[in-house]
Design a protein around this motif. Structure first.
Motif, mmCIF file in Angstrom:
data_model
loop_
_atom_site.group_PDB
_atom_site.id
_atom_site.type_symbol
_atom_site.label_atom_id
_atom_site.label_comp_id
_atom_site.label_asym_id
_atom_site.label_seq_id
_atom_site.Cartn_x
_atom_site.Cartn_y
_atom_site.Cartn_z
ATOM 1 N N GLN A 59 0.858 -1.218 0.000
ATOM 2 C CA GLN A 59 0.000 0.000 0.000
ATOM 3 C C GLN A 59 0.877 1.246 0.000
ATOM 4 O OE1 GLN A 59 -3.115 0.117 3.008
ATOM 5 N NE2 GLN A 59 -3.363 2.320 2.786
ATOM 6 N N HIS A 60 1.888 1.258 0.852
ATOM 7 C CA HIS A 60 2.916 2.302 0.780
ATOM 8 C C HIS A 60 4.159 1.676 0.153
ATOM 9 C CE1 HIS A 60 1.204 5.299 3.975
ATOM 10 N NE2 HIS A 60 0.505 5.268 2.860
ATOM 11 N N TYR A 61 4.799 2.423 -0.726
ATOM 12 C CA TYR A 61 5.889 1.851 -1.513
ATOM 13 C C TYR A 61 7.079 2.791 -1.624
ATOM 14 C CZ TYR A 61 2.870 4.659 -4.381
ATOM 15 O OH TYR A 61 2.072 5.680 -4.803
ATOM 16 N N LYS A 64 10.601 6.653 1.450
ATOM 17 C CA LYS A 64 10.395 7.401 2.696
ATOM 18 C C LYS A 64 9.142 7.007 3.467
ATOM 19 C CE LYS A 64 13.193 11.426 2.113
ATOM 20 N NZ LYS A 64 13.892 11.349 0.838
ATOM 21 N N LEU A 65 8.235 6.280 2.825
ATOM 22 C CA LEU A 65 7.039 5.837 3.555
ATOM 23 C C LEU A 65 7.102 4.358 3.906
ATOM 24 C CD1 LEU A 65 3.951 7.578 1.870
ATOM 25 C CD2 LEU A 65 5.403 8.369 3.710
ATOM 26 N N SER A 66 8.079 3.649 3.327
ATOM 27 C CA SER A 66 8.107 2.203 3.559
ATOM 28 C C SER A 66 9.501 1.666 3.866
ATOM 29 C CB SER A 66 7.505 1.492 2.337
ATOM 30 O OG SER A 66 7.620 0.108 2.464
ATOM 31 N N GLY A 85 0.193 -0.841 -4.457
ATOM 32 C CA GLY A 85 0.309 0.580 -4.783
ATOM 33 C C GLY A 85 -0.939 1.396 -4.471
ATOM 34 N N SER A 86 -0.975 2.615 -5.043
ATOM 35 C CA SER A 86 -2.056 3.561 -4.734
ATOM 36 C C SER A 86 -3.260 3.344 -5.645
ATOM 37 C CB SER A 86 -1.545 4.983 -4.907
ATOM 38 O OG SER A 86 -0.475 5.212 -4.032
ATOM 39 N N GLY A 87 -4.335 4.057 -5.319
ATOM 40 C CA GLY A 87 -5.559 3.989 -6.124
ATOM 41 C C GLY A 87 -6.691 4.548 -5.299
ATOM 42 N N ASP A 117 -5.450 0.276 11.266
ATOM 43 C CA ASP A 117 -6.761 0.564 10.657
ATOM 44 C C ASP A 117 -6.668 0.998 9.201
ATOM 45 O OD1 ASP A 117 -5.591 3.037 10.870
ATOM 46 O OD2 ASP A 117 -6.876 3.743 12.494
ATOM 47 N N VAL A 118 -5.610 0.597 8.531
ATOM 48 C CA VAL A 118 -5.472 1.052 7.134
ATOM 49 C C VAL A 118 -6.219 0.097 6.195
ATOM 50 C CG1 VAL A 118 -3.260 2.170 7.662
ATOM 51 C CG2 VAL A 118 -3.263 -0.147 6.722
ATOM 52 N N ASN A 119 -6.261 0.446 4.919
ATOM 53 C CA ASN A 119 -7.016 -0.387 3.978
ATOM 54 C C ASN A 119 -6.511 -1.827 3.963
ATOM 55 O OD1 ASN A 119 -8.653 1.724 3.306
ATOM 56 N ND2 ASN A 119 -7.553 2.268 1.439
ATOM 57 N N SER A 120 -5.200 -2.007 4.121
ATOM 58 C CA SER A 120 -4.633 -3.366 4.127
ATOM 59 C C SER A 120 -5.192 -4.187 5.292
ATOM 60 C CB SER A 120 -3.108 -3.298 4.257
ATOM 61 O OG SER A 120 -2.572 -2.538 3.206
ATOM 62 N N HIS A 258 3.507 14.434 4.093
ATOM 63 C CA HIS A 258 3.103 13.245 3.331
ATOM 64 C C HIS A 258 2.977 13.649 1.843
ATOM 65 C CE1 HIS A 258 0.213 10.212 1.891
ATOM 66 N NE2 HIS A 258 0.491 9.494 2.970
ATOM 67 N N PRO A 259 3.228 12.711 0.923
ATOM 68 C CA PRO A 259 3.121 13.050 -0.512
ATOM 69 C C PRO A 259 1.769 13.656 -0.893
ATOM 70 C CG PRO A 259 3.972 10.801 -0.223
ATOM 71 C CD PRO A 259 3.684 11.319 1.143
ATOM 72 N N ARG A 260 0.699 13.175 -0.250
ATOM 73 C CA ARG A 260 -0.640 13.714 -0.552
ATOM 74 C C ARG A 260 -0.684 15.222 -0.262
ATOM 75 N NH1 ARG A 260 -6.127 12.172 0.053
ATOM 76 N NH2 ARG A 260 -5.714 10.025 0.565
HETATM 77 C C1 UD1 Z 1 -2.783 5.728 4.715
HETATM 78 C C2 UD1 Z 1 -3.870 5.243 5.707
HETATM 79 C C3 UD1 Z 1 -3.916 6.204 6.896
HETATM 80 C C4 UD1 Z 1 -2.543 6.400 7.516
HETATM 81 C C5 UD1 Z 1 -1.576 6.863 6.416
HETATM 82 C C6 UD1 Z 1 -0.183 7.089 6.946
HETATM 83 C C7 UD1 Z 1 -5.840 4.183 4.676
HETATM 84 C C8 UD1 Z 1 -7.258 4.385 4.328
HETATM 85 N N1 UD1 Z 1 -5.182 5.287 5.098
HETATM 86 O O1 UD1 Z 1 -3.224 6.964 4.212
HETATM 87 O O2 UD1 Z 1 -4.780 5.662 7.874
HETATM 88 O O3 UD1 Z 1 -2.619 7.364 8.527
HETATM 89 O O4 UD1 Z 1 -1.560 5.853 5.400
HETATM 90 O O5 UD1 Z 1 0.614 7.641 5.960
HETATM 91 O O6 UD1 Z 1 -5.342 3.087 4.595
HETATM 92 N N2 UD1 Z 1 1.566 7.844 -1.921
HETATM 93 C C9 UD1 Z 1 2.855 7.998 -2.318
HETATM 94 N N3 UD1 Z 1 3.759 7.042 -1.951
HETATM 95 C C10 UD1 Z 1 3.402 5.966 -1.198
HETATM 96 C C11 UD1 Z 1 2.064 5.814 -0.809
HETATM 97 C C12 UD1 Z 1 1.167 6.773 -1.163
HETATM 98 O O7 UD1 Z 1 3.208 8.953 -2.971
HETATM 99 O O8 UD1 Z 1 4.289 5.141 -0.877
HETATM 100 C C13 UD1 Z 1 0.587 8.881 -2.302
HETATM 101 C C14 UD1 Z 1 -0.237 8.474 -3.500
HETATM 102 O O9 UD1 Z 1 -0.454 9.591 -4.272
HETATM 103 C C15 UD1 Z 1 -1.551 8.019 -2.872
HETATM 104 C C16 UD1 Z 1 -1.638 8.897 -1.637
HETATM 105 O O10 UD1 Z 1 -0.296 9.092 -1.223
HETATM 106 O O11 UD1 Z 1 -2.641 8.150 -3.719
HETATM 107 C C17 UD1 Z 1 -2.423 8.301 -0.516
HETATM 108 O O12 UD1 Z 1 -1.896 7.008 -0.164
HETATM 109 P P1 UD1 Z 1 -2.874 5.908 0.489
HETATM 110 O O13 UD1 Z 1 -2.123 4.672 0.768
HETATM 111 O O14 UD1 Z 1 -4.116 5.797 -0.350
HETATM 112 O O15 UD1 Z 1 -3.351 6.558 1.843
HETATM 113 P P2 UD1 Z 1 -2.620 7.533 2.876
HETATM 114 O O16 UD1 Z 1 -3.179 8.895 2.728
HETATM 115 O O17 UD1 Z 1 -1.144 7.370 2.828
#
Ligand code: UD1
Length: 380
Positions: A59-61, A64-66, A85-87, A117-120, A258-260
Motif C-alpha cells: 500500500q505504501h511503496y 520514505k514511507l516504507s 500501490g495507490s488507487g 486501521d489502514v485499507n490493508s 506526506h506526498p498527498r
Molecule cells: C494511509 C492510511 C492512513 C494512515 C496513512 C499514513 C488508509 C485508508 N489510510 O493513508 O490511515 O494514517 O496511510 O501515511 O489506509 N503515496 C505515495 N507514496 C506511497 C504511498 C502513497 O506517494 O508510498 C501517495 C499516492 O499519491 C496516494 C496517496 O499518497 O494516492 C495516498 O496514499 P494511500 O495509501 O491511499 O493513503 P494515505 O493517505 O497514505
C-alpha cells in the motif's frame, strides 16, 4: 480481567506447529509490526513449532514511507510484497484482496495477524475470514465514531469479523464488549506503537533540518497533516497553515509532509514564511524532533500516542479521536475546526501553560511480549 491474565496463569502451549501470517501495508503498520516480530523471534528460541510469514501489501511503496522503516526498525525483508500501490479506496482495497487471497491460498496460515486501521488491515481480514482462517486484530476496538474517515470503516469491518483482539485501552475493550464480542476474545495488552518508541528512544537521529535551521530544543513546533479532510481542500489547508504560522510567531514550524499534502501545496504554489516544508522523515528522525520540540500540531493517530508517552503538548486538528485516553490522561487536545482555539492553544504551549499528562495503562514497551504470550493460548 480479560484473557491476558488467564494466559499468564495457564501457560498452555499447543503441541502442533503454529503458522502466523503477519500483514503490514502502510507507514504506521510498520511501527506496530516490528515489536511483534521481535517478540516472535524471542519466543522461537523456546518454541521451534512457531513460524511466521511477513506479507507487505505494498500500500505504501516510497522509500520514505516504507523501506526506510524496515531498515531503521530492523524488520526483516517481507516474505511477500504484493505491490498493490495507490488507487481509489475501492481500487486499492480490491487489489489487496485479490493479491492476498492468492498469497494465503499458496501459504495457508493458522492465524492472520493484522494491525491498525489502514485499507490493508480490512482487506486482508475479509480475505482471511472468507478462507476460514482465524484473524487477530492488534489495536482492535478503537473507534472515532466518524464514518467520514476511511479508517473508521476499516476498524468497524475488521472488528465485526475478526476472532481475537489485542487492545490498547479500556475504552477499546468497552467498545468491543458493547458490540457483542465475548470478553474471552479480548486481550488487553497495551500499545505496540509505544513498544517501538521505548525500544528506539535512545537511538533517535538528528535530521538535516536541525542544522539547516539552527534548531534548538524547545524552540520550534512540529507539524504533520495528511488526513484527506484537512489537506484535500486547498483552501482549508491554506487557512490552517496561515493560522499556525501567525500563532507560532517567532518559533519555526517544521512540517514533514506526506506526498498527498505536498501535492496539494505544490498545486497551489504555497510558500511558508515560518513553516518549513520538508520531505517525510524516517522514524528515528521524526521521533528526534518530537522529543525536543515545544509542541506538536497533527492529524495523525500514532503521533497523539507518541506525544502522550513523551509528555509533549499535542494539538489534534480533528473533530474526534479514536484514542480518547490521550486526551483524558495524556497531553492531547482536540482542536476540530476552531481556528481561535488553535491560536490560543499554540499560545499556551509557547508560554509553557500545558498539561504534562500521564501515561495510559500498559503503555510500557512490553506489549508485543504480552501479545505473543496470549496468542499462544489461543486454540488454533
Ligand atoms: C494511509 C492510511 C492512513 C494512515 C496513512 C499514513 C488508509 C485508508 N489510510 O493513508 O490511515 O494514517 O496511510 O501515511 O489506509 N503515496 C505515495 N507514496 C506511497 C504511498 C502513497 O506517494 O508510498 C501517495 C499516492 O499519491 C496516494 C496517496 O499518497 O494516492 C495516498 O496514499 P494511500 O495509501 O491511499 O493513503 P494515505 O493517505 O497514505
Amino acid at each position: 480481567m480479560f484473557c491476558v491474565i488467564l494466559a499468564k496463569k495457564i501457560n498452555f502451549y499447543p503441541a502442533k506447529r503454529v503458522k502466523l501470517t503477519l500483514v503490514a501495508g502502510a507507514r504506521p503498520n510498520f511501527m506496530k509490526i516490528a515489536p511483534i516480530i521481535r517478540a516472535i523471534r524471542q519466543a522461537q528460541k523456546q518454541r521451534t513449532d512457531l513460524s511466521y510469514r511477513l506479507v507487505h501489501t505494498g500500500q505504501h511503496y516510497d522509500e520514505k514511507l516504507s523501506h526506510i522503516f524496515f531498515d531503521e526498525l530492523a524488520i526483516p525483508a517481507p516474505d511477500a510484497n504484493l505491490g498493490v500501490g495507490s488507487g481509489s479506496q475501492a481500487e486499492q482495497t480490491a487489489r489487496i484482496m485479490i493479491s492476498f487471497e492468492k498469497e494465503l491460498l499458496e501459504h495457508p496460515a493458522d492465524l492472520v495477524v493484522v494491525v491498525g486501521d489502514v485499507n490493508s488491515t480490512m482487506a486482508c481480514t475479509i480475505v482471511a475470514k472468507k478462507l476460514n482462517t482465524a484473524v487477530a486484530h492488534v489495536e482492535g476496538g478503537i473507534r472515532s465514531f466518524d464514518m467520514g474517515m476511511p479508517e473508521e470503516i476499516n476498524r468497524m469491518v475488521t472488528d465485526s469479523i475478526a476472532d481475537y483482539f489485542f487492545t490498547t485501552s479500556e475504552v477499546a475493550n468497552a467498545n468491543l464488549l458493547k458490540s457483542g464480542v465475548e470478553a474471552s476474545r479480548i486481550f488487553f495488552v497495551g500499545n505496540t506503537m509505544i513498544d517501538t518508541l521505548v525500544h528506539n528512544l535512545h537511538r533517535t537521529k538528528q535530521p538535516a533540518i536541525w542544522m539547516e535551521r539552527s534548531l534548538e530544543p524547545q524552540r520550534y513546533l512540529l507539524l504533520t497533516l495528511h488526513r484527506p479532510s484537512n489537506v484535500d481542500d486547498a483552501e482549508r489547508l491554506m487557512s490552517l497553515l496561515a493560522e499556525i504560522e501567525e500563532a507560532a510567531g517567532e518559533l519555526p514550524v517544521i512540517f514533514p509532509a506526506h506526498p498527498r499534502t505536498r501535492k496539494v501545496l505544490a498545486q497551489c504554489g504555497w510558500e511558508g514564511k515560518n513553516i518549513y516544508l520538508i520531505e517525510p522523515l524516517s522514524y528515528l528522525e521524526f521521533i528526534y524532533l518530537v522529543k525536543h520540540c515545544r509542541g506538536v500540531v497533527t492529524d495523525s493517530g500514532g503521533v497523539q500516542e507518541e506525544t502522550t508517552f513523551l509528555h509533549v503538548p499535542c494539538l489534534t486538528l480533528r473533530q474526534n479521536t479514536e484514542r480518547p485516553e490521550t486526551i483524558a490522561l495524556g497531553t492531547n487536545v482536540l482542536i476540530g475546526d476552531d481556528l481561535v482555539l488553535l491560536r490560543e492553544s499554540i499560545g499556551k504551549i509557547i508560554r509553557g501553560e500545558w498539561k504534562t499528562g500521564a501515561i495510559p495503562p500498559l503503555w510500557d514497551g512490553k506489549t508485543a511480549e504480552r501479545i505473543i504470550e496470549a496468542m499462544l493460548t489461543i486454540p488454533l
